[in-house]
Design an enzyme around this catalytic site. Structure first.
Site, PDB file in Angstrom:
ATOM      1  N   THR A  99       0.855  -1.175   0.000  1.00 24.93           N
ATOM      2  CA  THR A  99       0.000   0.000   0.000  1.00 24.93           C
ATOM      3  C   THR A  99       0.895   1.230   0.000  1.00 24.93           C
ATOM      4  OG1 THR A  99      -0.148   0.349   2.394  1.00 24.93           O
ATOM      5  CG2 THR A  99      -1.593  -1.320   1.439  1.00 24.93           C
ATOM      6  N   CYS A 100       0.266   2.403   0.148  1.00 27.15           N
ATOM      7  CA  CYS A 100       1.044   3.637   0.071  1.00 27.15           C
ATOM      8  C   CYS A 100       1.889   3.872   1.315  1.00 27.15           C
ATOM      9  CB  CYS A 100       0.135   4.837  -0.163  1.00 27.15           C
ATOM     10  SG  CYS A 100      -1.131   5.035   1.088  1.00 27.15           S
ATOM     11  N   GLU A 146      -8.628   3.594   8.352  1.00 28.18           N
ATOM     12  CA  GLU A 146      -8.647   3.749   6.892  1.00 28.18           C
ATOM     13  C   GLU A 146      -9.493   2.655   6.261  1.00 28.18           C
ATOM     14  OE1 GLU A 146      -5.466   3.969   3.175  1.00 28.18           O
ATOM     15  OE2 GLU A 146      -4.817   3.299   5.149  1.00 28.18           O
ATOM     16  N   GLN A 153      -7.618  -3.904  -0.166  1.00 22.77           N
ATOM     17  CA  GLN A 153      -6.276  -4.184  -0.661  1.00 22.77           C
ATOM     18  C   GLN A 153      -5.787  -5.540  -0.151  1.00 22.77           C
ATOM     19  OE1 GLN A 153      -4.737  -0.503   0.953  1.00 22.77           O
ATOM     20  NE2 GLN A 153      -4.494   0.402  -1.070  1.00 22.77           N
ATOM     21  N   GLU A 168      -9.813   1.759   2.949  1.00 23.19           N
ATOM     22  CA  GLU A 168      -9.385   1.093   1.718  1.00 23.19           C
ATOM     23  C   GLU A 168      -8.561  -0.169   1.964  1.00 23.19           C
ATOM     24  OE1 GLU A 168      -8.867   4.332   2.329  1.00 23.19           O
ATOM     25  OE2 GLU A 168     -10.417   5.195   1.054  1.00 23.19           O
ATOM     26  N   TYR A 195      -8.267   4.620  -5.690  1.00 24.71           N
ATOM     27  CA  TYR A 195      -8.055   5.684  -4.724  1.00 24.71           C
ATOM     28  C   TYR A 195      -8.599   7.007  -5.255  1.00 24.71           C
ATOM     29  CZ  TYR A 195      -6.021   7.028  -0.326  1.00 24.71           C
ATOM     30  OH  TYR A 195      -5.881   7.430   0.969  1.00 24.71           O
TER      31      TYR A 195
END
Length: 442
Positions: free
Chosen positions: A46-47, A120, A126, A122, A199
């Site tokens: 992920t980011c 979060e 993922q 998201e 996103y």
């Protein structure tokens, strides 16, 4: 043995994470083939994290340190094979967890409790997609698949029970909160969105929640028109023109590198970089009148969610992880029983073949009966283990079937009080970001 090698925003600098933005499926395959002891792997990228979960068959005489070394070396070799230039930095900063800590960590990550913005939304998707990709490619194993499926179920339960996400703290929403502390009116703001992935869709929803109406999308890959039509947005094929006079530019793509020279004279007031690798050069933040927010800045100013909501979610995660690990303690007993019964069935199938079962109907019936027969004792064995009776399960199998089984250690309490992960020392915030963050969190 289940192991996790995790490089995340708590233990690894963002500049290293940025350089580790690798293709998750490629890394999964490379790790899977890196060592004969690695039976399976799943990568969650992920980011703000790169994590590889491994199913490792360590030698019988291996110590936990030996198993950790296999996992760490496998990931480092895989990164080098993919041309990455930071495997030594991963070895220096990444943490290796084994079960039960790896199970608890995965459950907490899936529930959004280890994200930059706690809760979060998201991350659960993922994690699910990572497991699906590994399963489809053959890189996963039954053990990995089970723990990931339970992690996804736990994430849903944590959100339903504690709902740590109800404050809307995804990274996109948090970034918009920081901008909104200075922006007079979202409804009149001109916003340029760069990116058309999942996103980007989340960001559109967050913008509209705040009243933004004038949103134009640009895509480096040429999908702006399709995305814009789907979401009811304006679209452009000329980023420079779109940025000219814009109030806010938000980037969330892997295909953009925006330098100070790319910013038009009539520059946007705010540039939000949600990309990893970063989409926007730090020099953009030095342009007069431009405030740049990147992932590092967002992390430094991430507020705590509502205390009770987070605590309730963490309680769900701890209980679920404890139950999963405790139930896993009887897996050797279940495997031994299955092998014993399947061995008997295979003998009967062979006799049926010799007697003329040419069409395989007898074999099909016997295998179906075996599956039905084994389902209930396997399910009850796990339930008894969770209730603290795992040793009794092993004893019962030995007594009834004469199958020697290694007695499981009592797992009660192994995850009842999980150790909180160490928080990495914060990286100094760029001076141009300080005032904005202070205003947003004051």
């Amino acid at each position: 043995m289940l192991l996790c090698v995790t490089a995340n925003h708590r233990n690894t600098p963002f500049e290293v994470l940025e350089r580790l933005a690798v293709d998750a499926q490629a890394l999964t395959g490379a790790v899977r083939g890196s060592d004969p002891a690695v039976r399976g792997a799943i990568t969650v990228a992920t980011c703000n994290r790169l994590e590889v979960y491994l199913d490792v068959d360590a030698p019988a005489d291996a110590t936990p340190e030996d198993a950790h070394a296999i996992a760490r070396d496998s990931v480092s070799r895989a990164l080098r094979s993919l041309g990455e230039d930071a495997p030594h930095e991963v070895s220096a900063t990444a943490e290796v967890l084994d079960s039960p800590a790896a199970v608890h960590h995965l459950f907490a990550v899936s529930a959004g409790l280890e994200s930059v913005a706690v809760g979060e939304e998201e991350i659960a998707g993922q994690v699910r997609r990572a497991a699906q990709a590994a399963r489809a490619s053959g890189a996963s194993t039954g053990r990995l698949d089970r723990v990931f499926q339970e992690a996804i179920r736990t994430a849903r339960a944590a959100r339903a029970q504690g709902d740590a996400s109800r404050t809307g703290r995804s990274l996109a929403r948090l970034a918009l909160d920081l901008v909104g502390s200075r922006l007079a009116d979202w409804s009149s703001a001109r916003v340029v969105l760069v990116g058309t992935g999942r996103y980007a869709a989340t960001t559109v929803a967050a913008l509209r929640d705040r009243g933004a109406e004038r949103i134009t999308v640009y895509s480096p890959s040429g999908r702006a028109q399709v995305f814009g039509t789907r979401h009811g947005l304006d679209w452009t094929s000329d980023l420079t023109t779109a940025m000219s006079g814009a109030d806010v530019v938000i980037t969330c793509t892997t295909r953009l590198s925006l330098s100070a020279a790319d910013v038009p004279a009539e520059a946007p007031a705010y540039v939000v970089d949600l990309g990893l690798p970063r989409n926007v050069d730090a020099a953009v933040g030095e342009i007069d009148g431009v405030t740049l927010l990147d992932l590092e800045t967002i992390r430094l100013h991430a507020p705590l969610v509502h205390w009770s909501a987070e605590e309730e979610a963490r309680s769900v995660v701890a209980e679920s992880a404890h139950a999963f690990v405790t139930a896993a303690a009887v897996e050797p007993s279940i495997v031994a029983l299955r092998q014993h019964v399947l061995g008997l069935v295979d003998e009967e199938i062979e006799r049926a073949r010799r007697r003329g079962d040419a069409d395989g109907r007898v074999e099909e019936a016997l295998r179906h009966l075996t599956s039905v027969f084994l389902h209930t004792p396997s399910t009850l064995a796990r339930r008894h283990a969770v209730a603290g009776r795992g040793v009794d399960v092993a004893a019962a199998i030995e007594t009834l079937f004469g199958i020697p089984v290694a007695r499981p250690a009592t797992a009660a309490g192994s995850l009842a009080s999980p150790v909180a992960p160490a928080v990495a020392a914060p990286i100094a915030s760029p001076a141009q970001h300080h005032d904005l963050g202070s205003a947003a969190t004051a």
